[in-house]
Design a protein around this motif. Structure first.
Motif, PDB file in Angstrom:
ATOM      1  N   ILE A 111      37.988  45.839  41.310  1.00 58.82           N
ATOM      2  CA  ILE A 111      38.877  44.759  41.760  1.00 58.82           C
ATOM      3  C   ILE A 111      38.246  43.394  41.471  1.00 58.82           C
ATOM      4  O   ILE A 111      38.898  42.484  40.966  1.00 58.82           O
ATOM      5  CB  ILE A 111      39.184  44.913  43.265  1.00 58.82           C
ATOM      6  N   PHE A 115      40.916  43.520  38.517  1.00 58.45           N
ATOM      7  CA  PHE A 115      42.255  43.469  39.116  1.00 58.45           C
ATOM      8  C   PHE A 115      42.244  42.712  40.440  1.00 58.45           C
ATOM      9  O   PHE A 115      42.352  43.304  41.503  1.00 58.45           O
ATOM     10  CB  PHE A 115      42.766  44.897  39.405  1.00 58.45           C
ATOM     11  N   SER A 116      42.105  41.403  40.374  1.00 62.18           N
ATOM     12  CA  SER A 116      41.927  40.673  41.632  1.00 62.18           C
ATOM     13  C   SER A 116      43.164  40.732  42.526  1.00 62.18           C
ATOM     14  O   SER A 116      43.055  40.583  43.737  1.00 62.18           O
ATOM     15  CB  SER A 116      41.553  39.224  41.338  1.00 62.18           C
ATOM     16  N   ARG A 117      44.356  40.940  41.949  1.00 63.82           N
ATOM     17  CA  ARG A 117      45.553  40.941  42.786  1.00 63.82           C
ATOM     18  C   ARG A 117      46.056  42.343  43.112  1.00 63.82           C
ATOM     19  O   ARG A 117      47.005  42.515  43.857  1.00 63.82           O
ATOM     20  CB  ARG A 117      46.660  40.134  42.097  1.00 63.82           C
ATOM     21  N   THR A 118      45.460  43.354  42.488  1.00 62.93           N
ATOM     22  CA  THR A 118      45.893  44.729  42.733  1.00 62.93           C
ATOM     23  C   THR A 118      45.330  45.202  44.067  1.00 62.93           C
ATOM     24  O   THR A 118      44.152  44.990  44.344  1.00 62.93           O
ATOM     25  CB  THR A 118      45.393  45.644  41.601  1.00 62.93           C
TER      26      THR A 118
END
Lengths: 368, 371
Positions: A111, A115-118
């Motif tokens: 993350i 994938f910072s927003r996942t």
């Protein structure tokens, strides 16, 4: 109906163990080495290897004494039904704790970098889905996967770590003997703990094709993992220095991430390094799920084994999602990585010694 | 389970391959190539980001090409750098991406106030490239540097990088974000960063020397000549040029001028003492006397002139750094390595300004003829 599982060759076992050890080291060996040994953190891997030898010898002598019984069966014969159930449960619990912490920590890493927003649940669920798919197909499938990824991942990981030597200052690695012998021992212990997954071999050693080569294979896997740790430690402390190395959560990755290759297609090799590590991590997760499933279902009930693997994957997934704090989980993983080897080795030692005292008649099977 | 059912179950997963939560289309992104950080009133931070405008970078007349400034600078204040960045995200109509950031310019006032609070997020965030180079604006704000349009039609941020990649530059000592932080963290080191200024008359950036920090505060600025001496002391001089006045009159110029420094840390009466052995070499590229045929004795005389030129200048730079309590030549690091017991016993920051230092210079002229 009981079904004889397919046998694992020494080469597949080596691939399985090495990839698992590299996938569960969590890129933190320079942190431990710098913390305990300072600038001369490179003494920690040799110390860890020396400390690992008795542990590996214990595994070797155990599988020789119980060539046809896995650890849990041997424990039932030696300790009795109830004590063995408690011990076996503890053994599985340690692996489950390792699995949960490793899953969550790796998820946080993915993350942070990709994938910072996942949401976390999506990342860990997708990873666990992959690991569980490999695990429900059995140890042979994970072994084949490990053999398939071994050469490219190890070569890339080593190659990238050597690239990360750029900017190394020799003064950061000096004085040569800045750590006291006791500190080297503590650093060695911290690193040796990451060899804990080797204990899982005792849940499937009767399925090994050539058990005469058990010792060289396990020693080579441990030596290989510690050698790669040594390269990472020299590179990371050499570049960052012992003080700065301890500021990073994943110092191995940080030392690679700063590599700059102007004019080349890949400017940031950090991402490539992370992809390589995540591949190893996936195999390691599958291996640990399979170990836990073997512990629950045994080697001769493939249908139950598949169900157990799926259940363990779901339990680990829920555990990884429920743990509230990322910092806490990294600390928990560091603790598991350093100390999980103690209950694992302790239990194996207990079963072995009790069996010596009580002398149960071990089952003999061919092929070993 | 039949294989075709497995395949059907697997195929929907492909829908996720393009990304889901983290999907970012390229044309919805704004790539910051340089970030500027200034101290703003009431303890706030002014963050500036230089964003290239690709349509302006195409030649005018080509499809989609437009004339005008090739970049846009956005600036916003916040309580912290991260806070300002968050506010900037909401201000920009595109997603602001810092993964491609090439350089960080710190305003002089911010550098004097202490770099830690301004650099922390950039050295901590996994998205911020640790390779980005750090500069300090010479007597200006970072925003002024970022707003400036150089006459050469390139992005200023990229211009800094090209300058750094030209290793033959004599007076450049480039420091990426990770190295700046490393020097900040280590007790035996202090950070430094190149000073960048503007020549508004000629319309280009100028390298103005070196910003020297004591701990995290800008302690002083070295001029270009002093920075050249600093490069010798830190073994960063690779292929420079040195011009020396000769005792008999005229000047000698050396090309491929390079130097390395060995630092010996001694303990004298329980206190640290350093011997700096600077070895320099170069080839004659110009003698205003026009003399070409040199005997070995003549070359030795020229080497002595080089030593006479360098030694007082090097010693002066060392004294200046000690006066500023800025250990940017890593004397403390050498003391830690060579005299660990003494290092452990003393408070280096208190001892460093008064530590004894002797500078020894050895010069070698490698080529004395004419091509």
């Amino acid at each position: 109906m009981n079904k004889q599982p397919s046998l694992l060759s020494p080469a597949v076992l080596f691939a399985l163990l090495l990839v698992t050890l590299l996938g569960t080291d969590f890129l933190t060996s320079p942190h431990d080495a710098a913390r305990f040994c300072g600038a001369s953190g490179y003494w920690a891997p040799p110390a860890a290897f020396i400390l690992a030898v008795p542990f590996i010898l214990l595994l070797y002598f155990f599988q020789r004494r119980f060539p046809g019984d896995d650890l849990f069966a041997a424990a039932r014969a030696s300790l009795g039904k109830y004590a063995a159930a408690a011990g076996n449960g503890l053994f599985l619990l340690v692996f489950l704790a390792w699995l949960v912490a490793a899953l969550r920590d790796g998820g946080e890493l993915a993350i942070g970098y990709f994938f910072s927003r996942t949401p976390l649940w999506a990342v860990v669920a997708f990873v666990m889905l992959g690991a569980a798919y490999a695990a429900v197909n059995g140890l042979s499938a994970i072994g084949r996967l490990a053999s398939f990824v071994l050469l490219p991942t190890v070569a890339l990981r080593l190659g990238i770590k050597l690239l990360a030597f750029d900017g190394l200052e020799t003064s950061h690695l000096l004085p040569l003997f800045s750590a006291r012998p006791l500190d080297c021992l503590r650093g060695g212990l911290a690193l040796a703990g990451s060899l804990g997954p080797l204990a899982g071999v005792l849940l499937f050693h009767p399925s090994l094709a050539d058990r005469e080569r058990f010792l060289p294979v396990t020693l080579s896997a441990a030596g290989g993992a510690l050698f790669i740790a040594l390269v990472g430690i020299v590179g990371t402390i050499g570049v960052f220095g012992a003080e700065f190395t301890q500021d990073f959560t994943w110092p191995n990755l940080a030392s690679v991430q700063r590599v700059n290759l102007p004019y080349l297609a890949i400017e940031q090799v950090g991402l490539l390094f992370l992809i390589v590590w995540l591949t190893m991590w996936l195999v390691a997760l599958a291996f640990i799920v399979q170990i836990a499933a073997l512990g629950i279902a045994g080697r001769f009930r493939p249908a139950l084994n598949r169900t157990a693997a799926a259940v363990i994957a779901v339990v680990a997934l829920i555990g990884a999602i429920l743990i509230p704090d990322a910092g806490l989980i990294h600390l928990a993983l560091a603790t598991v990585r350093r100390w999980a080897i103690v209950p694992l080795a302790g239990y194996i030692l207990l079963v072995y010694f009790v069996s010596l005292v009580r002398r149960p008649v071990p089952k003999r099977i061919g092929g070993g | 389970m039949p294989a075709w059912i497995r395949l059907l179950l697997f195929l929907p997963g492909c829908l996720f391959l393009t990304g889901c939560w983290d999907l970012e289309e390229v044309d919805h992104r704004a790539f910051a190539t340089t970030i500027g950080i200034d101290a703003a009133p009431r303890g706030r931070v002014l963050l500036s980001a230089q964003i290239p405008m690709p349509q302006r970078m195409l030649p005018p007349g080509s499809q989609g090409g437009r004339t005008g400034k090739t970049f846009n600078t956005v600036a916003i204040t916040g309580e912290t750098v991260r806070d300002a960045f968050g506010a900037m995200q909401t201000k920009a109509y595109r997603w602001l991406v810092i993964q491609q950031n090439k350089s960080v310019v710190l305003g002089e006032a911010a550098a004097r106030a202490g770099a830690t609070r301004y650099m922390d997020w950039l050295s901590r965030s996994p998205k911020a490239p640790p390779q980005a180079l750090v500069y300090v604006a010479d007597g200006r704000t970072a925003r002024e540097i970022l707003d400036f349009s150089p006459q050469q039609e390139t992005l200023p941020g990229l211009q800094f990088i090209r300058s750094a990649e030209t290793e033959s530059k004599y007076q450049t000592n480039h420091v990426p974000v990770w190295l700046f932080r490393q020097k900040l963290v280590h007790k035996s080191k202090d950070p430094y960063a190149p000073l960048i200024g503007l020549d508004e008359h000629q319309g280009h950036y100028v390298q103005a020397g070196l910003a020297v920090f004591s701990s995290d505060r800008l302690a002083g600025k070295l001029g270009l000549d002093e920075t050249a001496m600093f490069s010798l002391l830190t073994s960063h001089a690779h292929a420079g040029v040195l011009s020396v006045a000769l005792p008999a009159g005229g000047r000698l110029t050396l090309r491929n001028f390079r130097g390395t420094t060995e630092i010996e840390a001694l303990a004298v009466r329980g206190m640290p003492f350093f011997v700096l052995r600077v070895k320099v070499s170069g080839a004659i590229t110009e003698m205003t006397s026009g003399r070409t045929r040199l005997a070995p004795r003549d070359v030795e005389g020229l080497e002595r002139a080089v030593v006479r030129h360098l030694r007082p200048r090097l010693a002066a730079v060392v004294r200046k750094l000690q006066r500023w309590n800025a250990d940017v030549i890593d004397l403390g690091e050498q003391l830690r390595v060579q005299r660990p017991a003494l290092w452990r016993r003393i408070d280096w920051r208190a001892v460093y300004p008064a530590a004894g230092v002797r500078v020894e210079v050895e010069a070698e002229i490698k080529k004395s003829g004419v091509f």
